[in-house]
Scaffold this motif. Sequence first.
Motif, PDB file in Angstrom:
ATOM      1  N   ARG A  28       0.814  -1.219   0.000  1.00  9.61           N
ATOM      2  CA  ARG A  28       0.000   0.000   0.000  1.00  9.61           C
ATOM      3  C   ARG A  28       0.848   1.269   0.000  1.00  9.61           C
ATOM      4  NH1 ARG A  28      -2.458  -1.311   4.202  1.00  9.61           N
ATOM      5  NH2 ARG A  28      -1.317  -0.084   5.735  1.00  9.61           N
ATOM      6  N   GLU A  29       1.965   1.257   0.709  1.00  5.96           N
ATOM      7  CA  GLU A  29       2.690   2.496   0.975  1.00  5.96           C
ATOM      8  C   GLU A  29       3.926   2.713   0.120  1.00  5.96           C
ATOM      9  OE1 GLU A  29       3.503   2.590   5.144  1.00  5.96           O
ATOM     10  OE2 GLU A  29       1.371   2.649   5.714  1.00  5.96           O
ATOM     11  N   THR A  30       4.530   1.649  -0.391  1.00  2.00           N
ATOM     12  CA  THR A  30       5.764   1.788  -1.175  1.00  2.00           C
ATOM     13  C   THR A  30       5.491   2.548  -2.473  1.00  2.00           C
ATOM     14  OG1 THR A  30       6.728  -0.232  -0.270  1.00  2.00           O
ATOM     15  CG2 THR A  30       7.561   0.528  -2.397  1.00  2.00           C
ATOM     16  N   LEU A  31       6.325   3.552  -2.756  1.00  2.00           N
ATOM     17  CA  LEU A  31       6.166   4.346  -3.968  1.00  2.00           C
ATOM     18  C   LEU A  31       7.084   3.825  -5.069  1.00  2.00           C
ATOM     19  CD1 LEU A  31       6.128   7.918  -2.376  1.00  2.00           C
ATOM     20  CD2 LEU A  31       4.178   6.694  -3.334  1.00  2.00           C
ATOM     21  N   LEU A  32       6.510   3.611  -6.241  1.00  2.00           N
ATOM     22  CA  LEU A  32       7.273   3.178  -7.415  1.00  2.00           C
ATOM     23  C   LEU A  32       7.311   4.312  -8.428  1.00  2.00           C
ATOM     24  CD1 LEU A  32       6.156  -0.502  -8.129  1.00  2.00           C
ATOM     25  CD2 LEU A  32       8.036   0.342  -6.728  1.00  2.00           C
ATOM     26  N   VAL A  33       8.546   4.711  -8.792  1.00  2.00           N
ATOM     27  CA  VAL A  33       8.717   5.856  -9.684  1.00  2.00           C
ATOM     28  C   VAL A  33       9.674   5.473 -10.824  1.00  2.00           C
ATOM     29  CG1 VAL A  33       9.294   8.308  -9.828  1.00  2.00           C
ATOM     30  CG2 VAL A  33       8.460   7.358  -7.657  1.00  2.00           C
ATOM     31  N   PRO A  34       9.166   4.912 -11.919  1.00  6.93           N
ATOM     32  CA  PRO A  34      10.034   4.664 -13.075  1.00  6.93           C
ATOM     33  C   PRO A  34      10.429   5.970 -13.743  1.00  6.93           C
ATOM     34  CG  PRO A  34       7.761   4.239 -13.653  1.00  6.93           C
ATOM     35  CD  PRO A  34       7.770   4.531 -12.179  1.00  6.93           C
ATOM     36  N   MET A  35      11.529   5.937 -14.479  1.00  8.57           N
ATOM     37  CA  MET A  35      11.992   7.117 -15.185  1.00  8.57           C
ATOM     38  C   MET A  35      11.656   7.030 -16.668  1.00  8.57           C
ATOM     39  SD  MET A  35      15.594   8.192 -13.395  1.00  8.57           S
ATOM     40  CE  MET A  35      15.554   9.750 -14.299  1.00  8.57           C
TER      41      MET A  35
END
Length: 259
Positions: free
Chosen positions: A140-147
């Motif tokens: 729920r909390e982990t942020l995934l930020v691809p470039m």
Amino acid sequence: MSLREKLAGPTFGMNVYSGAPAVVEIAGNWGLDFVFIDAEHTALGLDLPMERMILAARLAGIAPLVRVPDSTPTGLRKALELGAEGVIIPQVHSAAQMREIVAATKFPPLGRRGGDSSVRSANYGGPGFDWADYAARANRETLLVPMAESPEFFDEIDAILDVPGIDAVHFGPADYSLACGIPVDYAMTHPQVRAAMRELIAKCHARGIKVMLPCFPYDETQVADLLAEGGDMLLVGNDMAFLNAGCRRAADLAKGARG
């Protein structure tokens, strides 16, 4: 308040390249929302120095986002287990790669992330630890930020953004420009770069995904421009730039004093 909660509005952070925990603490002391800790282009690994950076962020109340060296599952998992609030993943080129990233960072049923309770993200299996709660909270909390920093990303942009689990996308104008054979311009004024940025923002926002943008020059005009364009997470400086500016000023003072 978590960074995810702050993303209801615009958020502001800075890049950290030096590996100095003090920089992270100073950023937190001044009220920035997140630090972008770089392990792709620096000597930092996913080991004790990185752990100190993440602990400094926790002490200062600022969210640590770690740009991992690449998209391999082990590096993604280790960054999260060290306590990163999210991971920034460079050189994402395809939907298949993005699905592998989600699988490596989410516990079942959303992915296939491996787990161990003897890590910081699990509170070392301490009082009240529960596997089901830990896995659900991490998912729920982990942020995934691809470039988005290559023509290949934009060739597959719809398929990539349709992969469930993406929270934000960071636009990398330097690598994008280099790959396209056009001048690097962090202000993103080149028509092709600005068009790519606008396409990314429109397609991300249509899916409820936030967009992270570098803000250069670091001034109110550029901040206003990028917010008006739809930027959600702005990187408003980096420690190397701040050191260069300070040293340039010191050198000018010395030159003036010498005559």
